[in-house]
Design a protein around this motif. Structure first.
Motif, PDB file in Angstrom:
ATOM      1  N   GLY A  35       0.777  -1.233   0.000  1.00 45.56           N
ATOM      2  CA  GLY A  35       0.000   0.000   0.000  1.00 45.56           C
ATOM      3  C   GLY A  35       0.809   1.283   0.000  1.00 45.56           C
ATOM      4  N   TRP A  36       2.132   1.205  -0.110  1.00 42.14           N
ATOM      5  CA  TRP A  36       2.957   2.407  -0.148  1.00 42.14           C
ATOM      6  C   TRP A  36       2.815   3.087  -1.508  1.00 42.14           C
ATOM      7  CZ3 TRP A  36       7.374   3.621   3.366  1.00 42.14           C
ATOM      8  CH2 TRP A  36       7.300   2.901   4.570  1.00 42.14           C
ATOM      9  N   THR A  37       2.742   4.430  -1.517  1.00 40.95           N
ATOM     10  CA  THR A  37       2.573   5.188  -2.759  1.00 40.95           C
ATOM     11  C   THR A  37       3.929   5.432  -3.421  1.00 40.95           C
ATOM     12  OG1 THR A  37       2.836   7.356  -1.684  1.00 40.95           O
ATOM     13  CG2 THR A  37       0.607   6.385  -1.734  1.00 40.95           C
ATOM     14  N   PRO A  38       3.939   5.740  -4.737  1.00 36.70           N
ATOM     15  CA  PRO A  38       5.202   6.074  -5.400  1.00 36.70           C
ATOM     16  C   PRO A  38       5.936   7.242  -4.740  1.00 36.70           C
ATOM     17  CG  PRO A  38       3.512   5.651  -7.044  1.00 36.70           C
ATOM     18  CD  PRO A  38       2.832   5.649  -5.698  1.00 36.70           C
ATOM     19  N   PHE A  39       5.182   8.250  -4.256  1.00 39.14           N
ATOM     20  CA  PHE A  39       5.838   9.384  -3.598  1.00 39.14           C
ATOM     21  C   PHE A  39       6.525   8.947  -2.309  1.00 39.14           C
ATOM     22  CE2 PHE A  39       5.794  12.874  -0.514  1.00 39.14           C
ATOM     23  CZ  PHE A  39       6.517  13.832  -1.203  1.00 39.14           C
ATOM     24  N   ASN A 227      18.933   7.610 -14.753  1.00 38.48           N
ATOM     25  CA  ASN A 227      18.826   6.150 -14.821  1.00 38.48           C
ATOM     26  C   ASN A 227      18.247   5.507 -13.564  1.00 38.48           C
ATOM     27  OD1 ASN A 227      19.621   3.686 -16.457  1.00 38.48           O
ATOM     28  ND2 ASN A 227      20.692   3.259 -14.542  1.00 38.48           N
ATOM     29  N   ALA A 228      18.580   6.047 -12.397  1.00 34.97           N
ATOM     30  CA  ALA A 228      18.288   5.362 -11.133  1.00 34.97           C
ATOM     31  C   ALA A 228      16.831   4.958 -10.939  1.00 34.97           C
ATOM     32  CB  ALA A 228      18.762   6.218  -9.962  1.00 34.97           C
ATOM     33  N   PRO A 229      15.851   5.830 -11.243  1.00 29.42           N
ATOM     34  CA  PRO A 229      14.482   5.453 -10.873  1.00 29.42           C
ATOM     35  C   PRO A 229      13.743   4.580 -11.875  1.00 29.42           C
ATOM     36  CG  PRO A 229      14.511   7.714 -11.669  1.00 29.42           C
ATOM     37  CD  PRO A 229      15.938   7.211 -11.732  1.00 29.42           C
ATOM     38  N   ILE A 230      14.265   4.412 -13.091  1.00 26.82           N
ATOM     39  CA  ILE A 230      13.455   3.758 -14.125  1.00 26.82           C
ATOM     40  C   ILE A 230      13.149   2.304 -13.779  1.00 26.82           C
ATOM     41  CG2 ILE A 230      13.371   3.053 -16.540  1.00 26.82           C
ATOM     42  CD1 ILE A 230      14.794   5.583 -17.301  1.00 26.82           C
ATOM     43  N   SER A 231      14.164   1.535 -13.396  1.00 26.63           N
ATOM     44  CA  SER A 231      13.907   0.137 -13.044  1.00 26.63           C
ATOM     45  C   SER A 231      12.972   0.034 -11.840  1.00 26.63           C
ATOM     46  CB  SER A 231      15.222  -0.593 -12.751  1.00 26.63           C
ATOM     47  OG  SER A 231      15.958  -0.798 -13.929  1.00 26.63           O
ATOM     48  N   SER A 353      16.773  11.982  -7.654  1.00 28.09           N
ATOM     49  CA  SER A 353      15.878  11.572  -8.744  1.00 28.09           C
ATOM     50  C   SER A 353      14.696  10.770  -8.234  1.00 28.09           C
ATOM     51  CB  SER A 353      16.658  10.738  -9.771  1.00 28.09           C
ATOM     52  OG  SER A 353      16.955   9.449  -9.272  1.00 28.09           O
ATOM     53  N   ASN A 354      14.877  10.071  -7.132  1.00 23.95           N
ATOM     54  CA  ASN A 354      13.808   9.197  -6.650  1.00 23.95           C
ATOM     55  C   ASN A 354      12.566   9.978  -6.224  1.00 23.95           C
ATOM     56  OD1 ASN A 354      15.014   6.553  -6.887  1.00 23.95           O
ATOM     57  ND2 ASN A 354      16.438   7.197  -5.305  1.00 23.95           N
ATOM     58  N   ILE A 355      12.787  11.093  -5.531  1.00 19.42           N
ATOM     59  CA  ILE A 355      11.631  11.869  -5.096  1.00 19.42           C
ATOM     60  C   ILE A 355      11.008  12.615  -6.271  1.00 19.42           C
ATOM     61  CG2 ILE A 355      12.897  13.971  -4.441  1.00 19.42           C
ATOM     62  CD1 ILE A 355      11.021  14.024  -1.931  1.00 19.42           C
ATOM     63  N   VAL A 356      11.855  13.030  -7.235  1.00 19.29           N
ATOM     64  CA  VAL A 356      11.325  13.668  -8.445  1.00 19.29           C
ATOM     65  C   VAL A 356      10.483  12.674  -9.234  1.00 19.29           C
ATOM     66  CG1 VAL A 356      11.935  14.720 -10.662  1.00 19.29           C
ATOM     67  CG2 VAL A 356      13.209  15.345  -8.599  1.00 19.29           C
ATOM     68  N   ALA A 357      11.025  11.451  -9.405  1.00 14.48           N
ATOM     69  CA  ALA A 357      10.299  10.416 -10.150  1.00 14.48           C
ATOM     70  C   ALA A 357       9.002  10.037  -9.430  1.00 14.48           C
ATOM     71  CB  ALA A 357      11.182   9.189 -10.324  1.00 14.48           C
ATOM     72  N   GLN A 362       3.197  10.108  -9.446  1.00 16.20           N
ATOM     73  CA  GLN A 362       1.953  10.284  -8.711  1.00 16.20           C
ATOM     74  C   GLN A 362       1.053  11.327  -9.367  1.00 16.20           C
ATOM     75  OE1 GLN A 362       2.060   9.312  -4.614  1.00 16.20           O
ATOM     76  NE2 GLN A 362       1.075  11.229  -4.020  1.00 16.20           N
ATOM     77  N   ASP A 363       1.669  12.394  -9.924  1.00 15.41           N
ATOM     78  CA  ASP A 363       0.873  13.492 -10.493  1.00 15.41           C
ATOM     79  C   ASP A 363       0.547  13.307 -11.969  1.00 15.41           C
ATOM     80  OD1 ASP A 363       0.956  14.684  -8.026  1.00 15.41           O
ATOM     81  OD2 ASP A 363       2.562  16.085  -8.531  1.00 15.41           O
ATOM     82  N   PHE A 364       1.464  12.689 -12.721  1.00 16.55           N
ATOM     83  CA  PHE A 364       1.285  12.627 -14.179  1.00 16.55           C
ATOM     84  C   PHE A 364       1.364  11.207 -14.749  1.00 16.55           C
ATOM     85  CE2 PHE A 364       3.240  16.752 -13.141  1.00 16.55           C
ATOM     86  CZ  PHE A 364       2.239  17.603 -13.592  1.00 16.55           C
ATOM     87  N   GLY A 365       1.681  10.223 -13.935  1.00 12.18           N
ATOM     88  CA  GLY A 365       1.735   8.855 -14.414  1.00 12.18           C
ATOM     89  C   GLY A 365       3.148   8.390 -14.725  1.00 12.18           C
ATOM     90  N   PHE A 366       3.280   7.084 -14.949  1.00 11.06           N
ATOM     91  CA  PHE A 366       4.589   6.481 -15.191  1.00 11.06           C
ATOM     92  C   PHE A 366       5.246   6.999 -16.476  1.00 11.06           C
ATOM     93  CE2 PHE A 366       2.768   3.251 -12.337  1.00 11.06           C
ATOM     94  CZ  PHE A 366       3.834   3.057 -11.467  1.00 11.06           C
ATOM     95  N   HIS A 367       4.463   7.231 -17.526  1.00 13.32           N
ATOM     96  CA  HIS A 367       5.047   7.616 -18.810  1.00 13.32           C
ATOM     97  C   HIS A 367       5.821   8.928 -18.717  1.00 13.32           C
ATOM     98  CE1 HIS A 367       2.260   4.978 -21.540  1.00 13.32           C
ATOM     99  NE2 HIS A 367       2.981   4.292 -20.678  1.00 13.32           N
ATOM    100  N   ALA A 368       5.279   9.912 -17.995  1.00 15.28           N
ATOM    101  CA  ALA A 368       5.960  11.205 -17.860  1.00 15.28           C
ATOM    102  C   ALA A 368       7.316  11.032 -17.186  1.00 15.28           C
ATOM    103  CB  ALA A 368       5.084  12.171 -17.063  1.00 15.28           C
TER     104      ALA A 368
END
Length: 400
Positions: A35-39, A227-231, A353-357, A362-368
């Motif tokens: 249940g943890w959010t991406p943010f 690179n760090a957050p994509i995987s 990058s992790n907090i930016v990603a 959370q706001d715009f989706g994975f694609h952004a």
């Protein structure tokens, strides 16, 4: 029978693949299904990254000056494994933050200690080839570990994961102890392989005065920010969709690790034939293509090209960075602290990058998030091309 240092070093890299990062790529996927959010996951990753960033240069200086480099691998492995088991048992906020704190701080010493051990055992001339061999065994260990996680999670659940973590930690400790300390040249290990009797620069003065090292650090900062957050995001996306965090992450990570084995095999040839700069250029160009593919497709098949490009880019960059640092700092006696400084700066990129990603997702989706972080690598290519002779100098002639 006593293992030779190179055999013991191979086993150490094999077992460290699983033992040095605790839960590593599985943490996000596991917590996402809790249940943890991406943010929230991005914030935790940033917190750990900042702690590691602060600790790394201090540990680099420690490695330069310590004759107990094996111990600087063994103690972190034990503590990181304990923190990971604690997190699996009680995945609440306090435990996760505490576990990530331990992992970030003590885990920061393993990288410099392993590079110091390697340089002290094989010397300057063989160092680039040995770094590639280290990476080969590290990624081979990752592939075996990921396969183990996949089947352990399938047939035994969480208890199988726990047993696997304990076994790999024991293996890493045993391999470190198998290295004969008498075979480690601590003078060479700190970058004084061809010292001519003059005292090397003290403290961090050598870092401030090295344009090549500064540009290398900046390039790594930008690359790892992208690179760090994509995987992590790919694992979050499909773990939630499929509901199988350990098996899904094992498959996603396994694709990149298999590719990294190929990158480790190819790297020595590429360095000899085309020069060290070629490794950086290929690695930097792989990331924007990776981000574009991930940002354009939602189907599960997209993990294969995305993770192959991760293995190619991050795999080659991971080999080229310590080789470049060793060439830049050769003869200064500050190799480990210099490499640690580069790792610290790249840690700023990776952790921020992790907090930016997480916010973007959370706001715009994975694609952004995929598009933005993939495109960032193009910004790293510009300073590298301008200063490539400083960042990736030719190897020193050791035949004289």
């Amino acid at each position: 029978m006593v293992a030779t240092p190179l055999v013991a070093l191979a086993f150490l890299n094999f077992f460290l693949a699983d033992a040095r990062d605790g839960l590593g790529p599985f943490l996000d996927a596991f917590l996402a299904t809790q249940g943890w959010t991406p943010f929230a996951l991005g914030t935790i990753a940033t917190f750990g990254g900042v702690l590691g960033m602060v600790a790394t240069p201090l540990f680099g200086a420690l490695v330069d000056n310590s004759p107990r480099k094996r111990l600087l691998v063994i103690v972190p492995v034990i503590l990181v494994t304990a923190a990971a088991l604690w997190t699996l048992a009680m995945p609440n906020m306090v435990v996760v933050v505490g576990g990530q704190t331990v992992t970030a701080i003590v885990g920061a010493v393993i990288g410099p200690a392993l590079m110091g051990l390697t340089l002290g055992i094989v010397g300057e001339a063989a160092f680039p080839h040995q770094v590639s061999r280290n990476e080969f065994w590290n990624h081979a260990g990752n592939v075996v570990s990921l396969a183990g996680v996949y089947f352990a999670a399938t047939f035994y659940g969480l208890s199988g994961i726990v047993v696997l973590m304990v076994v790999t930690a024991i293996g890493a400790v045993a391999a470190a102890l198998a290295i004969d300390p008498a075979k480690i040249d601590h003078k060479v290990a700190r970058g004084l392989g061809h010292d001519e009797g003059e005292e090397g620069p003290s403290g961090y003065s050598v870092l401030v005065g090295s344009r090549g090292l500064i540009v290398l650090a900046v390039v790594m900062l930008v690359f790892h920010f992208g690179n760090a957050p994509i995987s992590r995001l790919v694992a979050q996306q499909f773990s939630v969709e499929l509901g199988t965090p350990f098996r899904t992450t094992a498959l996603i990570t396994g694709v990149s690790q298999l590719t990294m084995i190929g990158a480790a095999i190819a790297a020595p040839f590429l360095i000899r034939r085309f020069g060290l700069a070629s490794i950086f250029i290929i690695g930097l160009l792989a990331l924007p293509i990776r981000g574009a593919i991930a940002g354009s497709f939602d189907q599960f098949w997209m993990i294969y090209p995305v993770q192959v490009l991760d293995g190619l880019g991050a795999g080659l960059i991971g080999i080229a960075t310590p080789v470049a640092a060793e060439r830049i700092l050769s003869g200064t006696g500050r190799f480990n602290v210099g490499l640690a400084a580069v790792m610290t700066v790249q840690g700023i990129g990776a952790s921020s990058s992790n907090i930016v990603a997480g916010t973007l997702t959370q706001d715009f989706g994975f694609h952004a998030a995929y598009w933005l972080h993939g495109a960032v690598a193009l910004l790293a290519l510009i300073p590298f091309l301008i200063f490539r002779r400083d960042v990736a100098p030719h190897a020193r002639d050791t035949t004289a």
